[in-house]
Scaffold this active site. Sequence first.
Site, PDB file in Angstrom:
ATOM      1  N   TYR A 132      97.678 -59.889  31.672  1.00 48.25           N
ATOM      2  CA  TYR A 132      97.699 -58.478  32.048  1.00 48.25           C
ATOM      3  C   TYR A 132      96.524 -57.669  31.506  1.00 48.25           C
ATOM      4  O   TYR A 132      96.670 -56.495  31.178  1.00 48.25           O
ATOM      5  CB  TYR A 132      99.044 -57.807  31.754  1.00 48.25           C
TER       6      TYR A 132
ATOM      7  N   ARG B 225     106.011 -55.313  18.997  1.00 50.06           N
ATOM      8  CA  ARG B 225     104.565 -55.287  18.815  1.00 50.06           C
ATOM      9  C   ARG B 225     104.135 -54.486  17.579  1.00 50.06           C
ATOM     10  O   ARG B 225     103.330 -54.955  16.774  1.00 50.06           O
ATOM     11  CB  ARG B 225     103.925 -54.656  20.056  1.00 50.06           C
TER      12      ARG B 225
ATOM     13  N   GLY C  73     108.568 -50.411  22.072  1.00 48.93           N
ATOM     14  CA  GLY C  73     107.435 -50.089  22.943  1.00 48.93           C
ATOM     15  C   GLY C  73     106.392 -49.206  22.304  1.00 48.93           C
ATOM     16  O   GLY C  73     105.466 -48.761  22.984  1.00 48.93           O
TER      17      GLY C  73
ATOM     18  N   GLU D  61     113.824 -50.513  18.405  1.00 49.79           N
ATOM     19  CA  GLU D  61     113.571 -51.949  18.455  1.00 49.79           C
ATOM     20  C   GLU D  61     112.091 -52.275  18.544  1.00 49.79           C
ATOM     21  O   GLU D  61     111.619 -52.724  19.586  1.00 49.79           O
ATOM     22  CB  GLU D  61     114.254 -52.539  19.695  1.00 49.79           C
ATOM     23  N   PRO D  62     111.342 -52.055  17.475  1.00 47.43           N
ATOM     24  CA  PRO D  62     109.919 -52.368  17.527  1.00 47.43           C
ATOM     25  C   PRO D  62     109.657 -53.869  17.553  1.00 47.43           C
ATOM     26  O   PRO D  62     110.314 -54.622  16.819  1.00 47.43           O
ATOM     27  CB  PRO D  62     109.384 -51.768  16.220  1.00 47.43           C
TER      28      PRO D  62
ATOM     29  N   ARG E  72      97.330 -63.142  26.886  1.00 48.39           N
ATOM     30  CA  ARG E  72      97.451 -61.730  27.252  1.00 48.39           C
ATOM     31  C   ARG E  72      96.260 -61.189  28.055  1.00 48.39           C
ATOM     32  O   ARG E  72      96.462 -60.429  29.001  1.00 48.39           O
ATOM     33  CB  ARG E  72      97.721 -60.880  26.011  1.00 48.39           C
TER      34      ARG E  72
ATOM     35  N   CYS F  73      90.689 -75.068  31.614  1.00 45.83           N
ATOM     36  CA  CYS F  73      90.214 -75.258  32.973  1.00 45.83           C
ATOM     37  C   CYS F  73      90.802 -74.212  33.910  1.00 45.83           C
ATOM     38  O   CYS F  73      91.594 -74.527  34.802  1.00 45.83           O
ATOM     39  CB  CYS F  73      90.562 -76.658  33.441  1.00 45.83           C
ATOM     40  N   GLU F  74      90.454 -72.989  33.681  1.00 48.18           N
ATOM     41  CA  GLU F  74      90.841 -71.854  34.522  1.00 48.18           C
ATOM     42  C   GLU F  74      89.705 -70.847  34.403  1.00 48.18           C
ATOM     43  O   GLU F  74      89.299 -70.523  33.286  1.00 48.18           O
ATOM     44  CB  GLU F  74      92.107 -71.174  33.969  1.00 48.18           C
TER      45      GLU F  74
HETATM   46  C1  PLP Z   1     110.348 -56.168  24.492  1.00 48.31           C
HETATM   47  C2  PLP Z   1     111.435 -55.305  24.051  1.00 48.31           C
HETATM   48  C3  PLP Z   1     111.296 -54.563  22.884  1.00 48.31           C
HETATM   49  C4  PLP Z   1     110.045 -54.558  22.055  1.00 48.31           C
HETATM   50  O1  PLP Z   1     108.962 -54.026  22.721  1.00 48.31           O
HETATM   51  P1  PLP Z   1     107.579 -53.818  21.930  1.00 48.31           P
HETATM   52  O2  PLP Z   1     106.675 -53.273  22.951  1.00 48.31           O
HETATM   53  O3  PLP Z   1     107.147 -55.151  21.449  1.00 48.31           O
HETATM   54  O4  PLP Z   1     107.855 -52.875  20.822  1.00 48.31           O
HETATM   55  C5  PLP Z   1     112.382 -53.799  22.470  1.00 48.31           C
HETATM   56  N1  PLP Z   1     113.534 -53.761  23.184  1.00 48.31           N
HETATM   57  C6  PLP Z   1     113.688 -54.470  24.321  1.00 48.31           C
HETATM   58  C7  PLP Z   1     114.973 -54.386  25.045  1.00 48.31           C
HETATM   59  C8  PLP Z   1     112.654 -55.251  24.800  1.00 48.31           C
HETATM   60  O5  PLP Z   1     112.827 -55.931  25.924  1.00 48.31           O
END
Ligand code: PLP
Length: 434
Positions: A332, A291, A246, A288-289, A328, A359-360
């Site tokens: 959102y 993005r 995140g 867990e990156p 995207r 077509c949106e």
């Molecule tokens: C989506 C997700 C991520 C990655 O999130 P990013 O915003 O892309 O870094 C990591 N862990 C879990 C469990 C997720 O669902």
Amino acid sequence: MLKKNYTNIDGMLHIGGLSVEYLRKKYGTPLYIYDQKLIKDTARAFRENFKSDIFASEVSFASKAGSNLYLLGLIKNEGLFLDTVSIGEMYIGMKAGFEPKKIHLHGNNKTKEELVFAIENKIGTIIIDSYEEFLFLEEILKEMDEKMDCLLRINPDVKTSTHKYIQTSNADSKFGINIRDEKIESYIKEMAQSQFVNLLGFHAHIGSQVMEVGFFEEEAKILFDFTKKMQDLTDQSFSHLNLGGGFGVRQNKNDKDFDLEKFLRDFAKIIEEKIKDYKLKITRVGIEPGRSMINQAGTTIYSVGSVKHTLEGLPLVFVDGGMSDNIRPSLYGAKYDALIANRLDDKNYEKFRVGGKFCESGDILIEETDLPYPKRGDILAIENTGAYSLAMSSNYNKLPKPTVVFVEDGKDYLAVKRETLDDLIKNDCEYKGE
Ligand SMILES: *Cc1c(COP(=O)(O)O)cnc(C)c1O
């Protein structure tokens, strides 16, 4: 600081030493272009800055942000782990060469097929999302006479500041067990005693595109508190902790910069202090990156078609893609900037909207951006599209999915071929009449 390999040569945007005009001629538009060097540098920045003498660090790439064989092969070569949420993502990960034990399985509603696949292929860990899922998994493991290393996903109730659709830590979130759930202690007591589920520790993921370091600190504190409490409660020490992903990225010119390397060093320090403070036996900490690993490395180029002046609102520049290659903005409200990539030195800016060809009415890629007056045939580039655009692409209006190319040091590497018209119907069955 991590740097993009972009240059302006005589007004023409070059990425990884290649002009976007050359790339358009060779591959057509829309085209996803990935700066390969930047992905390698970013992967290394994660490994080199998120580390410690007192815990082993584990960086997993969240493959949902972008997964094709080429990209995953590159990530695997950088020594990272892989997060998956489906049988398809596990399958691609293994095809790309990841050792199964370096793959983790997430998801709030894993099917039996997915769990059996994970167990049979000896995937690293399964992240259990609920008590009910624990019972389901235990039953399957019992049937198969297998054991599995698992983490339990906790919802730490940290409220972040991002869009509702990418927040995951609210009390009504569909992910994990809320830390304030009164049954959580009895659940964990039971899980800790399981013969089949080997509960190594806890996992949390607070949301996506979070730009404030404070939220991650808060998350870490809550998780360490919680682990300590559960250690006392179960008389068992937990060895693993995973703090999710995140981490924010700068998407457009109004966003703040997020100094990833500094953040990772600070984050590792905070974690070390907490492990010492609480005298925990945690030996492995994961992040867990998704993005932040690939977003800045991606650029989408389009060819400009018409420019339309509507009765109200900014004039519209139309491009030959849109919501099927990047949903995207419609989904959102993601905000991007654009460039006319073949006329970078033309600074006679006016304000435009950028619209797609679908077509949106919601198919608007950018609500407002500064561009020199676009001409048919110009190359419009949108930067920072590396994550979750290709991954969420569709065939809406029957547009073939675009080509994906990686570039580095003046060389281009085809990663995904453009779909053909035949690809669009390859799974369709013809009506034969009665
Ligand atoms: C989506 C997700 C991520 C990655 O999130 P990013 O915003 O892309 O870094 C990591 N862990 C879990 C469990 C997720 O669902």
